[in-house]
Design a protein around this motif. Sequence first.
Motif, PDB file in Angstrom:
ATOM      1  N   LEU A  64       0.793  -1.231   0.000  1.00  0.00           N
ATOM      2  CA  LEU A  64       0.000   0.000   0.000  1.00  0.00           C
ATOM      3  C   LEU A  64       0.828   1.286   0.000  1.00  0.00           C
ATOM      4  O   LEU A  64       0.540   2.195  -0.801  1.00  0.00           O
ATOM      5  CB  LEU A  64      -0.970  -0.012   1.179  1.00  0.00           C
ATOM      6  CG  LEU A  64      -2.025   1.103   1.185  1.00  0.00           C
ATOM      7  CD1 LEU A  64      -2.878   1.051  -0.078  1.00  0.00           C
ATOM      8  CD2 LEU A  64      -2.905   0.995   2.435  1.00  0.00           C
ATOM      9  N   PRO A  65       1.858   1.444   0.867  1.00  0.00           N
ATOM     10  CA  PRO A  65       2.599   2.720   0.868  1.00  0.00           C
ATOM     11  C   PRO A  65       3.222   3.041  -0.489  1.00  0.00           C
ATOM     12  O   PRO A  65       3.104   4.170  -0.980  1.00  0.00           O
ATOM     13  CB  PRO A  65       3.668   2.501   1.941  1.00  0.00           C
ATOM     14  CG  PRO A  65       3.104   1.461   2.838  1.00  0.00           C
ATOM     15  CD  PRO A  65       2.335   0.544   1.941  1.00  0.00           C
ATOM     16  N   GLY A  66       3.871   2.047  -1.083  1.00  0.00           N
ATOM     17  CA  GLY A  66       4.514   2.275  -2.372  1.00  0.00           C
ATOM     18  C   GLY A  66       3.519   2.587  -3.469  1.00  0.00           C
ATOM     19  O   GLY A  66       3.761   3.453  -4.317  1.00  0.00           O
ATOM     20  N   LEU A  67       2.390   1.880  -3.471  1.00  0.00           N
ATOM     21  CA  LEU A  67       1.379   2.103  -4.501  1.00  0.00           C
ATOM     22  C   LEU A  67       0.815   3.519  -4.420  1.00  0.00           C
ATOM     23  O   LEU A  67       0.731   4.231  -5.433  1.00  0.00           O
ATOM     24  CB  LEU A  67       0.248   1.083  -4.358  1.00  0.00           C
ATOM     25  CG  LEU A  67      -0.938   1.276  -5.315  1.00  0.00           C
ATOM     26  CD1 LEU A  67      -0.515   1.034  -6.754  1.00  0.00           C
ATOM     27  CD2 LEU A  67      -2.105   0.370  -4.931  1.00  0.00           C
ATOM     28  N   LEU A  68       0.422   3.951  -3.233  1.00  0.00           N
ATOM     29  CA  LEU A  68      -0.139   5.291  -3.072  1.00  0.00           C
ATOM     30  C   LEU A  68       0.874   6.374  -3.438  1.00  0.00           C
ATOM     31  O   LEU A  68       0.523   7.380  -4.076  1.00  0.00           O
ATOM     32  CB  LEU A  68      -0.633   5.491  -1.638  1.00  0.00           C
ATOM     33  CG  LEU A  68      -1.835   4.638  -1.216  1.00  0.00           C
ATOM     34  CD1 LEU A  68      -2.175   4.897   0.247  1.00  0.00           C
ATOM     35  CD2 LEU A  68      -3.045   4.905  -2.102  1.00  0.00           C
ATOM     36  N   TRP A  69       2.122   6.165  -3.033  1.00  0.00           N
ATOM     37  CA  TRP A  69       3.158   7.151  -3.344  1.00  0.00           C
ATOM     38  C   TRP A  69       3.359   7.278  -4.854  1.00  0.00           C
ATOM     39  O   TRP A  69       3.473   8.384  -5.381  1.00  0.00           O
ATOM     40  CB  TRP A  69       4.457   6.774  -2.663  1.00  0.00           C
ATOM     41  CG  TRP A  69       5.673   7.549  -3.080  1.00  0.00           C
ATOM     42  CD1 TRP A  69       6.891   7.049  -3.436  1.00  0.00           C
ATOM     43  CD2 TRP A  69       5.823   8.981  -3.141  1.00  0.00           C
ATOM     44  NE1 TRP A  69       7.776   8.052  -3.734  1.00  0.00           N
ATOM     45  CE2 TRP A  69       7.138   9.252  -3.564  1.00  0.00           C
ATOM     46  CE3 TRP A  69       4.962  10.051  -2.899  1.00  0.00           C
ATOM     47  CZ2 TRP A  69       7.627  10.556  -3.742  1.00  0.00           C
ATOM     48  CZ3 TRP A  69       5.434  11.345  -3.087  1.00  0.00           C
ATOM     49  CH2 TRP A  69       6.753  11.592  -3.499  1.00  0.00           C
ATOM     50  N   MET A  70       3.349   6.149  -5.577  1.00  0.00           N
ATOM     51  CA  MET A  70       3.537   6.217  -7.033  1.00  0.00           C
ATOM     52  C   MET A  70       2.349   6.867  -7.729  1.00  0.00           C
ATOM     53  O   MET A  70       2.526   7.713  -8.611  1.00  0.00           O
ATOM     54  CB  MET A  70       3.798   4.816  -7.591  1.00  0.00           C
ATOM     55  CG  MET A  70       5.196   4.286  -7.301  1.00  0.00           C
ATOM     56  SD  MET A  70       5.572   2.716  -8.116  1.00  0.00           S
ATOM     57  CE  MET A  70       4.682   1.568  -7.066  1.00  0.00           C
ATOM     58  N   LEU A  71       1.136   6.494  -7.344  1.00  0.00           N
ATOM     59  CA  LEU A  71      -0.041   7.039  -8.013  1.00  0.00           C
ATOM     60  C   LEU A  71      -0.199   8.540  -7.760  1.00  0.00           C
ATOM     61  O   LEU A  71      -0.493   9.309  -8.680  1.00  0.00           O
ATOM     62  CB  LEU A  71      -1.305   6.303  -7.559  1.00  0.00           C
ATOM     63  CG  LEU A  71      -1.396   4.813  -7.913  1.00  0.00           C
ATOM     64  CD1 LEU A  71      -2.729   4.235  -7.447  1.00  0.00           C
ATOM     65  CD2 LEU A  71      -1.217   4.584  -9.408  1.00  0.00           C
ATOM     66  N   ILE A  72      -0.002   8.958  -6.513  1.00  0.00           N
ATOM     67  CA  ILE A  72      -0.160  10.375  -6.173  1.00  0.00           C
ATOM     68  C   ILE A  72       1.083  11.167  -6.566  1.00  0.00           C
ATOM     69  O   ILE A  72       1.002  12.236  -7.182  1.00  0.00           O
ATOM     70  CB  ILE A  72      -0.444  10.537  -4.670  1.00  0.00           C
ATOM     71  CG1 ILE A  72      -1.752   9.826  -4.296  1.00  0.00           C
ATOM     72  CG2 ILE A  72      -0.504  12.018  -4.290  1.00  0.00           C
ATOM     73  CD1 ILE A  72      -2.017   9.764  -2.804  1.00  0.00           C
ATOM     74  N   GLY A  73       2.252  10.625  -6.220  1.00  0.00           N
ATOM     75  CA  GLY A  73       3.496  11.341  -6.482  1.00  0.00           C
ATOM     76  C   GLY A  73       3.777  11.543  -7.955  1.00  0.00           C
ATOM     77  O   GLY A  73       4.237  12.616  -8.370  1.00  0.00           O
ATOM     78  N   ALA A  74       3.484  10.538  -8.787  1.00  0.00           N
ATOM     79  CA  ALA A  74       3.805  10.632 -10.211  1.00  0.00           C
ATOM     80  C   ALA A  74       2.958  11.681 -10.918  1.00  0.00           C
ATOM     81  O   ALA A  74       3.456  12.399 -11.793  1.00  0.00           O
ATOM     82  CB  ALA A  74       3.622   9.276 -10.880  1.00  0.00           C
ATOM     83  N   THR A  75       1.690  11.787 -10.558  1.00  0.00           N
ATOM     84  CA  THR A  75       0.797  12.723 -11.244  1.00  0.00           C
ATOM     85  C   THR A  75       0.931  14.146 -10.704  1.00  0.00           C
ATOM     86  O   THR A  75       1.118  15.098 -11.467  1.00  0.00           O
ATOM     87  CB  THR A  75      -0.662  12.257 -11.123  1.00  0.00           C
ATOM     88  OG1 THR A  75      -0.957  11.946  -9.752  1.00  0.00           O
ATOM     89  CG2 THR A  75      -0.909  11.023 -11.971  1.00  0.00           C
ATOM     90  N   LEU A  76       0.833  14.297  -9.387  1.00  0.00           N
ATOM     91  CA  LEU A  76       0.850  15.635  -8.792  1.00  0.00           C
ATOM     92  C   LEU A  76       2.257  16.145  -8.505  1.00  0.00           C
ATOM     93  O   LEU A  76       2.442  17.335  -8.251  1.00  0.00           O
ATOM     94  CB  LEU A  76       0.032  15.639  -7.493  1.00  0.00           C
ATOM     95  CG  LEU A  76      -1.439  15.242  -7.629  1.00  0.00           C
ATOM     96  CD1 LEU A  76      -2.144  15.348  -6.281  1.00  0.00           C
ATOM     97  CD2 LEU A  76      -2.149  16.093  -8.677  1.00  0.00           C
ATOM     98  N   GLY A  77       3.240  15.257  -8.540  1.00  0.00           N
ATOM     99  CA  GLY A  77       4.614  15.664  -8.274  1.00  0.00           C
ATOM    100  C   GLY A  77       5.532  15.459  -9.460  1.00  0.00           C
ATOM    101  O   GLY A  77       6.031  16.410 -10.059  1.00  0.00           O
ATOM    102  N   GLY A  78       5.763  14.209  -9.831  1.00  0.00           N
ATOM    103  CA  GLY A  78       6.725  13.895 -10.881  1.00  0.00           C
ATOM    104  C   GLY A  78       6.384  14.489 -12.230  1.00  0.00           C
ATOM    105  O   GLY A  78       7.244  15.059 -12.910  1.00  0.00           O
ATOM    106  N   ALA A  79       5.139  14.351 -12.655  1.00  0.00           N
ATOM    107  CA  ALA A  79       4.733  14.869 -13.967  1.00  0.00           C
ATOM    108  C   ALA A  79       4.812  16.391 -14.000  1.00  0.00           C
ATOM    109  O   ALA A  79       5.186  16.983 -15.023  1.00  0.00           O
ATOM    110  CB  ALA A  79       3.322  14.396 -14.300  1.00  0.00           C
ATOM    111  N   VAL A  80       4.467  17.035 -12.895  1.00  0.00           N
ATOM    112  CA  VAL A  80       4.585  18.497 -12.802  1.00  0.00           C
ATOM    113  C   VAL A  80       6.052  18.899 -12.863  1.00  0.00           C
ATOM    114  O   VAL A  80       6.447  19.802 -13.616  1.00  0.00           O
ATOM    115  CB  VAL A  80       3.937  19.009 -11.494  1.00  0.00           C
ATOM    116  CG1 VAL A  80       4.280  20.478 -11.258  1.00  0.00           C
ATOM    117  CG2 VAL A  80       2.428  18.813 -11.544  1.00  0.00           C
TER     118      VAL A  80
END
Length: 694
Positions: A119-135
């Motif tokens: 769960l921690p890794g999954l949530l971090w990738m889904l949220i982090g990639a869109t709202l953080g990494g892609a930005v």
Amino acid sequence: MKQVLRNRILKVVIWSVLVILASIALAVLAFKRGEPVNALWMVVASFCVFAIGYRFHSAWLMAKVLTVDEMRSVPSVVKADGKDFVSTNRYVVFGHHFAAIAGPGPLVGPVLAAQFGYLPGLLWMLIGATLGGAVHDSVILFSSIRRGGKSLGQMVKEEVGPFAGLAALIGILGIMVILLAVLGLVIVKSLTNSPWGVFTITATIPIALVMGIGMRLAGQNNKSITAISIFGLVALIGSVWAGQLVVNSAYEKYFIYSGTQLAWILMIYGFVASIIPVWLLLAPRDYLSSFMKIGIVGLLGVAIIILAPVLRMPALTTFIDGTGPVFAGTVFPFCFITIACAAVSGFHSIIASGTTPKLLAKESDIRMVAYGAMVTEMCVGVMALIAACAMQPGEYLAINMAGDANAVVAKATALGFPVTSAQMDKLALSVGEKTMIGRTGGAPTFAIGMAELFSAAIEKAHMGKSFNHALLSLWYHFAIMFEVLFILTTLDAGTRVGRFLVQDLLGYRWEKISNTNSAFGGFLATFLFVAAWGYFLYQGVIDPLGGINSLWPIFGVGNQLLAVIALAFGTTILIKMKRIRYLWVTLAPLGWLLSVTFSAGLIKIFSNNPKLGFLSAAHNFQSQLAAATNQQTLSFLKQQILNNYIDACVTGVFLALVVIVVIANARVWIKLLLNPEQIKLNEDPYVPVAVNTV
């Protein structure tokens, strides 16, 4: 009119369904307890987030926040030189960019973070990639394109100040040197005495050269690009298949190299790849390797859909408190340091302000190349997480724990995840290895998980049980080569970008050398940069106790610190563009990464736990010196003491440099927000696109 209304209603229904599906999938993954969870829920969640993010968030980011202008000429047109600045088809640029950013991070990071549960890794990738990494990636690529394809350090110098730019350049170069040396070391360890792997990786070079010449002649012709792509894909598959024929043949001796030989070969390759025209080798080779990367990940997704495996790893393990055997540290902040490339990665800013802005044919391609590649990498990370979490947890822990075989299986069993020596021996035999215990680093774990999923999918397709087991070894070694190809494309692109960074740094003293058209400057910068990472690579090969191996623990921190620099700079750019209402777009991920990186960095330096803190570990080894009974033990302890002090110093220097850059940016924020009339945006002059090129 009615048809238009129907189409709109249909679109609303489709996207509403995707939102509902994503919500249900995440709810099941987060709250279901006491029984196994099907991995398909992770596939559904990642697909929905990918689709929704790209369709809505990326469109909003390009139109409202960045306001990309398709009618504005880009550096590849204005500065076209046929070497570094080359207007390139967006699909080729996407392939190059994705191949360059998708190194070992999206494969290894999620695998290691699986010790906390899925769960921690999954949530971090889904949220982090869109709202953080892609930005992060989009803002930096946009900024570089508007400034003639300049590097992040050079842009910080011009927009924030010379001192901040110098600090940023030194920090970026230091992290890049260590990062590329370690990537090279992983390649060396994977290809040493491996004729199949060496043959396949070598074959991609002439294939890429042929494709590069063809693409150069084809220009922006999509039909020609398609034909060349088909040739490259067929040739790549053929080289992978032919690699196994080399083993035990008369030609095998030509593809067997020692670690030191491979280290020198990598240095030579990195040097050549950096100085020859980008269209000849780098862009087509990365584009070619992206076929394998995306194709294999896609097949992995298909295998997961066919098998619908259960996640044997729980949503959360007891190791979130920092007692994990794979690596020490609590879930915060170390999960968010371990998983970087599949969520937010500072290395992406180096590529987005390095080779990619010099290739992009128009500003509107930023959406597909920067945002699209980031969320694609997110999906790669999710597939890797599934591969690790679908394994037997006891096997997962045994693979990632070093030590005596009996002691390792006993410890894994005591932790609540039973496994036996016979079980691990059977696993090693099935993939053609002598042992799988202590194969730390994440790469072997992903290879095992991937091989088991592919083999099980073939078995389910009724290809026969005995044939399936014969293929398990083949799939495992193929997965190892697949990972090497992931890493190698990051190495060559990173070296070329490093050349630009060194030229920028030398430009502080000799301005002419900073010109990318300077042949002498290019050769000198390439030599210095390759010599730097090559030195640490060679030391790591000949001395496993020292060299670059000692710097492994700080890579995650260093990489995320790069993202902090990039997001701080991105915030400055938004203020100068008078996008004040959208500052939260960069400030939110910046604030999160500041808390994560500085927490992790300070813990790694000052923690009283010897498994976590560099200084306490050094003191612990120091106390053992008096009891050393032989010279070998004494040398080992002294080396470990030195390694930990080096780790502490390097981490401290990186933190200090980032503090300087962030404070310098913050001063500019305050100054401009209080006195908006002082805003000066250092963009290149506007050059309209010629009508016949639109």
